[in-house]
Design a protein around this motif. Structure first.
Motif, PDB file in Angstrom:
ATOM      1  N   GLY A   1       0.764  -1.243   0.000  1.00 50.30           N
ATOM      2  CA  GLY A   1       0.000   0.000   0.000  1.00 50.30           C
ATOM      3  C   GLY A   1       0.790   1.285   0.000  1.00 50.30           C
ATOM      4  N   GLY A   2       0.000   2.366  -0.081  1.00 50.60           N
ATOM      5  CA  GLY A   2       0.569   3.688  -0.224  1.00 50.60           C
ATOM      6  C   GLY A   2       0.711   4.473   1.053  1.00 50.60           C
ATOM      7  N   GLY A   3       0.241   3.975   2.176  1.00 54.31           N
ATOM      8  CA  GLY A   3       0.499   4.701   3.398  1.00 54.31           C
ATOM      9  C   GLY A   3      -0.660   4.919   4.336  1.00 54.31           C
ATOM     10  N   PHE A   4      -1.874   4.448   3.996  1.00 53.55           N
ATOM     11  CA  PHE A   4      -2.974   4.641   4.941  1.00 53.55           C
ATOM     12  C   PHE A   4      -2.891   3.632   6.084  1.00 53.55           C
ATOM     13  CE2 PHE A   4      -7.212   3.438   6.494  1.00 53.55           C
ATOM     14  CZ  PHE A   4      -7.495   4.613   7.165  1.00 53.55           C
ATOM     15  N   MET A   5      -2.870   2.341   5.752  1.00 49.72           N
ATOM     16  CA  MET A   5      -2.808   1.302   6.792  1.00 49.72           C
ATOM     17  C   MET A   5      -1.482   1.359   7.539  1.00 49.72           C
ATOM     18  SD  MET A   5      -5.635  -0.303   6.967  1.00 49.72           S
ATOM     19  CE  MET A   5      -5.346  -1.844   7.775  1.00 49.72           C
ATOM     20  N   VAL A   6      -0.414   1.497   6.802  1.00 48.92           N
ATOM     21  CA  VAL A   6       0.931   1.568   7.377  1.00 48.92           C
ATOM     22  C   VAL A   6       1.566   2.849   6.873  1.00 48.92           C
ATOM     23  CG1 VAL A   6       3.168   0.422   7.564  1.00 48.92           C
ATOM     24  CG2 VAL A   6       1.096  -0.954   7.320  1.00 48.92           C
ATOM     25  N   GLY A   7       2.109   3.642   7.778  1.00 53.42           N
ATOM     26  CA  GLY A   7       2.703   4.927   7.411  1.00 53.42           C
ATOM     27  C   GLY A   7       3.765   4.813   6.330  1.00 53.42           C
ATOM     28  N   LYS A   8       4.004   5.918   5.654  1.00 53.98           N
ATOM     29  CA  LYS A   8       4.990   5.941   4.576  1.00 53.98           C
ATOM     30  C   LYS A   8       6.419   6.008   5.092  1.00 53.98           C
ATOM     31  CE  LYS A   8       1.910   8.119   1.260  1.00 53.98           C
ATOM     32  NZ  LYS A   8       1.665   9.267   0.394  1.00 53.98           N
ATOM     33  N   THR A   9       6.607   6.620   6.264  1.00 52.81           N
ATOM     34  CA  THR A   9       7.962   6.767   6.796  1.00 52.81           C
ATOM     35  C   THR A   9       8.095   6.097   8.159  1.00 52.81           C
ATOM     36  OG1 THR A   9       7.450   8.898   7.818  1.00 52.81           O
ATOM     37  CG2 THR A   9       8.365   8.946   5.590  1.00 52.81           C
ATOM     38  N   VAL A  10       9.297   5.652   8.425  1.00 54.29           N
ATOM     39  CA  VAL A  10       9.649   5.018   9.691  1.00 54.29           C
ATOM     40  C   VAL A  10      10.711   5.888  10.353  1.00 54.29           C
ATOM     41  CG1 VAL A  10      10.560   2.939  10.803  1.00 54.29           C
ATOM     42  CG2 VAL A  10       9.279   2.749   8.661  1.00 54.29           C
ATOM     43  N   GLU A  11      10.444   6.256  11.600  1.00 56.34           N
ATOM     44  CA  GLU A  11      11.423   7.016  12.392  1.00 56.34           C
ATOM     45  C   GLU A  11      12.212   6.029  13.232  1.00 56.34           C
ATOM     46  OE1 GLU A  11      11.658  10.335  12.044  1.00 56.34           O
ATOM     47  OE2 GLU A  11       9.968  10.316  10.648  1.00 56.34           O
ATOM     48  N   MET A  12      13.538   6.109  13.137  1.00 53.15           N
ATOM     49  CA  MET A  12      14.381   5.164  13.863  1.00 53.15           C
ATOM     50  C   MET A  12      15.369   5.880  14.764  1.00 53.15           C
ATOM     51  SD  MET A  12      15.242   2.223  11.093  1.00 53.15           S
ATOM     52  CE  MET A  12      15.409   3.193   9.623  1.00 53.15           C
ATOM     53  N   GLU A  13      15.615   5.274  15.912  1.00 55.30           N
ATOM     54  CA  GLU A  13      16.695   5.711  16.793  1.00 55.30           C
ATOM     55  C   GLU A  13      17.672   4.543  16.899  1.00 55.30           C
ATOM     56  OE1 GLU A  13      17.772   7.271  21.274  1.00 55.30           O
ATOM     57  OE2 GLU A  13      15.710   6.741  20.822  1.00 55.30           O
ATOM     58  N   ILE A  14      18.929   4.824  16.652  1.00 57.71           N
ATOM     59  CA  ILE A  14      19.962   3.788  16.656  1.00 57.71           C
ATOM     60  C   ILE A  14      20.804   3.974  17.915  1.00 57.71           C
ATOM     61  CG2 ILE A  14      21.946   2.850  15.411  1.00 57.71           C
ATOM     62  CD1 ILE A  14      20.540   4.494  12.939  1.00 57.71           C
ATOM     63  N   ILE A  15      20.931   2.912  18.672  1.00 60.46           N
ATOM     64  CA  ILE A  15      21.751   2.922  19.874  1.00 60.46           C
ATOM     65  C   ILE A  15      22.781   1.816  19.713  1.00 60.46           C
ATOM     66  CG2 ILE A  15      21.785   2.677  22.384  1.00 60.46           C
ATOM     67  CD1 ILE A  15      18.650   3.386  22.099  1.00 60.46           C
ATOM     68  N   CYS A  16      24.039   2.215  19.545  1.00 60.59           N
ATOM     69  CA  CYS A  16      25.136   1.260  19.362  1.00 60.59           C
ATOM     70  C   CYS A  16      26.118   1.439  20.494  1.00 60.59           C
ATOM     71  CB  CYS A  16      25.810   1.477  18.007  1.00 60.59           C
ATOM     72  SG  CYS A  16      27.204   0.381  17.701  1.00 60.59           S
ATOM     73  N   VAL A  17      26.222   0.427  21.332  1.00 58.85           N
ATOM     74  CA  VAL A  17      27.080   0.488  22.516  1.00 58.85           C
ATOM     75  C   VAL A  17      28.325  -0.366  22.259  1.00 58.85           C
ATOM     76  CG1 VAL A  17      27.217   0.047  24.993  1.00 58.85           C
ATOM     77  CG2 VAL A  17      25.045   0.752  23.969  1.00 58.85           C
ATOM     78  N   LEU A  18      29.482   0.201  22.540  1.00 64.38           N
ATOM     79  CA  LEU A  18      30.734  -0.534  22.386  1.00 64.38           C
ATOM     80  C   LEU A  18      31.108  -1.223  23.693  1.00 64.38           C
ATOM     81  CD1 LEU A  18      32.790   2.125  20.403  1.00 64.38           C
ATOM     82  CD2 LEU A  18      31.449   0.220  19.502  1.00 64.38           C
ATOM     83  N   LYS A  19      31.779  -2.346  23.563  1.00 64.80           N
ATOM     84  CA  LYS A  19      32.235  -3.082  24.762  1.00 64.80           C
ATOM     85  C   LYS A  19      33.416  -2.356  25.380  1.00 64.80           C
ATOM     86  CE  LYS A  19      30.706  -7.646  23.470  1.00 64.80           C
ATOM     87  NZ  LYS A  19      31.074  -8.996  23.148  1.00 64.80           N
TER      88      LYS A  19
END
Length: 172
Positions: A154-172
């Motif tokens: 689909g085009g975006g009604f049922m599921v949004g067109k954009t995804v907002e992401m937050e990336i958390i990368c932790v080093l050892k």
């Protein structure tokens, strides 16, 4: 054996561009996407692995080559998560990983920006990920148009067109 361990320890201290290990347990991607325009679905991806070489004083030799398990998608609803793993969304049997490989890293007034290639579902696109780094932790944000990667119907009604992401990368 002891001299070899001592040499490796010295190299890691003296050579900050030595590849750094990711703490897969603490690292994750959180995401939000609109659902029917009425609410927001939130979730996570885990299983982050790869190589990170980061030196804020030598960005030209810094790089990210990191993947996250597409199968690890978790929205808190098992039936939805199973559907997201299937062919019309992430197709995890065929495309088990979502990967980012940086081409350049630069400094900004707010922190840094990694530019590079994001690959999902066999589609690779150039992206910019603004991020900060403190206490062995990278925090970045990224907005993705899901249809650019052939994810979902689909085009975006049922599921949004954009995804907002937050990336958390932790080093050892």
């Amino acid at each position: 054996m002891k001299p070899l361990l001592t040499l490796l320890l010295l190299l890691s201290i003296l050579c900050p561009n030595f590849a750094q290990s990711i703490d897969s347990e603490a690292s994750k991607i959180t995401f939000e996407i609109s659902n029917m325009g009425l609410n927001t679905v939130e979730g996570t991806f885990g299983g982050m692995n790869g190589t990170v070489q980061f030196d804020s004083q030598n960005l030209a030799n810094s790089r990210f080559d990191v993947c996250i398990s597409a199968e690890s998608v978790n929205t808190g609803i098992d039936k939805r998560d199973k559907h997201l793993r299937e062919e019309d969304y992430f197709a995890v049997a065929q495309y088990p990983n979502i990967c980012f490989r940086s081409s350049t890293i630069s400094q900004t007034a707010e922190g840094f920006v990694a530019e590079g290639t994001l690959t999902m579902r066999g589609v690779s696109k150039e992206v910019r990920i603004p991020f900060t780094f403190a206490n062995k932790t990278f925090n970045g944000t990224l907005t993705v148009k899901r249809k650019d990667y052939n994810i979902g119907p689909g085009g975006g009604f049922m599921v949004g067109k954009t995804v907002e992401m937050e990336i958390i990368c932790v080093l050892k």
